[in-house]
Design a protein around this motif. Sequence first.
Motif, short mmCIF file in Angstrom:
data_model
loop_
_atom_site.label_atom_id
_atom_site.label_comp_id
_atom_site.label_asym_id
_atom_site.label_seq_id
_atom_site.Cartn_x
_atom_site.Cartn_y
_atom_site.Cartn_z
N ILE A 66 0.84 -1.20 0.00
CA ILE A 66 0.00 0.00 0.00
C ILE A 66 0.87 1.25 0.00
O ILE A 66 0.63 2.19 -0.76
N LYS A 67 1.91 1.25 0.82
CA LYS A 67 2.84 2.39 0.88
C LYS A 67 3.49 2.62 -0.49
O LYS A 67 3.57 3.76 -0.96
N GLN A 68 3.93 1.55 -1.13
CA GLN A 68 4.55 1.67 -2.46
C GLN A 68 3.56 2.23 -3.48
O GLN A 68 3.91 3.09 -4.30
N LEU A 69 2.32 1.75 -3.43
CA LEU A 69 1.31 2.24 -4.37
C LEU A 69 1.01 3.71 -4.13
O LEU A 69 0.88 4.48 -5.08
N ILE A 70 0.88 4.11 -2.87
CA ILE A 70 0.61 5.52 -2.56
C ILE A 70 1.76 6.39 -3.08
O ILE A 70 1.52 7.43 -3.71
N GLU A 71 2.98 5.97 -2.83
CA GLU A 71 4.13 6.73 -3.33
C GLU A 71 4.11 6.81 -4.85
O GLU A 71 4.39 7.87 -5.43
N TRP A 72 3.77 5.71 -5.52
CA TRP A 72 3.72 5.69 -6.97
C TRP A 72 2.66 6.64 -7.50
O TRP A 72 2.92 7.41 -8.45
N PHE A 73 1.47 6.63 -6.91
CA PHE A 73 0.41 7.52 -7.38
C PHE A 73 0.69 8.99 -7.05
O PHE A 73 0.19 9.88 -7.73
N ASN A 74 1.47 9.24 -6.02
CA ASN A 74 1.80 10.62 -5.65
C ASN A 74 2.88 11.23 -6.52
O ASN A 74 3.08 12.44 -6.49
N GLN A 75 3.58 10.43 -7.30
CA GLN A 75 4.61 10.94 -8.20
C GLN A 75 4.01 11.21 -9.56
O GLN A 75 3.19 10.43 -10.05
N PRO A 76 4.42 12.31 -10.19
CA PRO A 76 3.95 12.54 -11.56
C PRO A 76 4.63 11.54 -12.51
O PRO A 76 5.84 11.40 -12.51
N HIS A 77 3.84 10.81 -13.24
CA HIS A 77 4.34 9.80 -14.18
C HIS A 77 3.83 10.10 -15.57
O HIS A 77 2.66 10.47 -15.74
N ALA A 78 4.67 9.88 -16.56
CA ALA A 78 4.22 10.05 -17.94
C ALA A 78 3.10 9.07 -18.26
O ALA A 78 2.16 9.39 -18.98
N GLU A 79 3.18 7.84 -17.67
CA GLU A 79 2.16 6.84 -17.97
C GLU A 79 0.82 7.13 -17.29
O GLU A 79 -0.18 6.51 -17.60
N LEU A 80 0.79 8.09 -16.36
CA LEU A 80 -0.46 8.45 -15.69
C LEU A 80 -1.10 9.70 -16.31
O LEU A 80 -1.81 10.43 -15.66
N LYS A 81 -0.85 9.91 -17.57
CA LYS A 81 -1.53 10.98 -18.30
C LYS A 81 -2.68 10.35 -19.08
O LYS A 81 -2.61 9.20 -19.49
N GLU A 82 -3.73 11.12 -19.27
CA GLU A 82 -4.93 10.61 -19.94
C GLU A 82 -4.58 10.02 -21.30
O GLU A 82 -3.85 10.62 -22.09
N ARG A 83 -5.08 8.82 -21.52
CA ARG A 83 -4.87 8.13 -22.79
C ARG A 83 -5.83 6.96 -22.88
O ARG A 83 -6.43 6.55 -21.89
N ALA A 84 -5.93 6.43 -24.07
CA ALA A 84 -6.75 5.24 -24.29
C ALA A 84 -5.98 4.02 -23.78
O ALA A 84 -4.75 3.97 -23.88
#
Length: 170
Positions: free
Chosen positions: A83-101
């Motif tokens: 859970i901690k790893q996932l929270i840290e991952w979602f809190n970081q800006p990622h290119a793959e977390l930009k809107e896309r199909a």
Amino acid sequence: MKQLREATVEALLQVQQLVIASEGKYYNQPSIHSESGIGKHIRHILDHFLAFQQGLINDNIDYNSRHRDSEIENDAGLALQLIKQLIEWFNQPHAELKERAVKVESEISLKQQQNMLFDSSLSRELCYLINHTVHHLAYAKLVAKELDIQVDEVIGIAPGTASYLRQQSH
């Protein structure tokens, strides 16, 4: 997208709260009315997050990818680490977390193994993860209450229900 990432982290923080509240002998103890203890619900929730993460790499989110009977079901400490790893991952800006199909694969039939591939979007899948998490937290909270585990009343409350309840209190 930032709002969805923040809401996803909120849902993960509720998962974290429930794991902390149920750590120890109650973490995967089934209740009278359910064969699934809290740990199994937590593992199921986290499986979906892992499928989402892996799907961004593969361009195919496969929600059939599960880790049934994994140690996360029995070890609250492992669940908290993930859970901690996932929270840290979602809190970081990622290119793959930009809107896309995105493509989503899921099993659809109760009678036979039958998968379908769907077109979706990243924002739709984040919304799904939030709603799926809340749904399973609601079940896990029922197990917790039956086992006399004290949990925050907001855990497992859907966003729309939370808005309704806030409106009622004014």
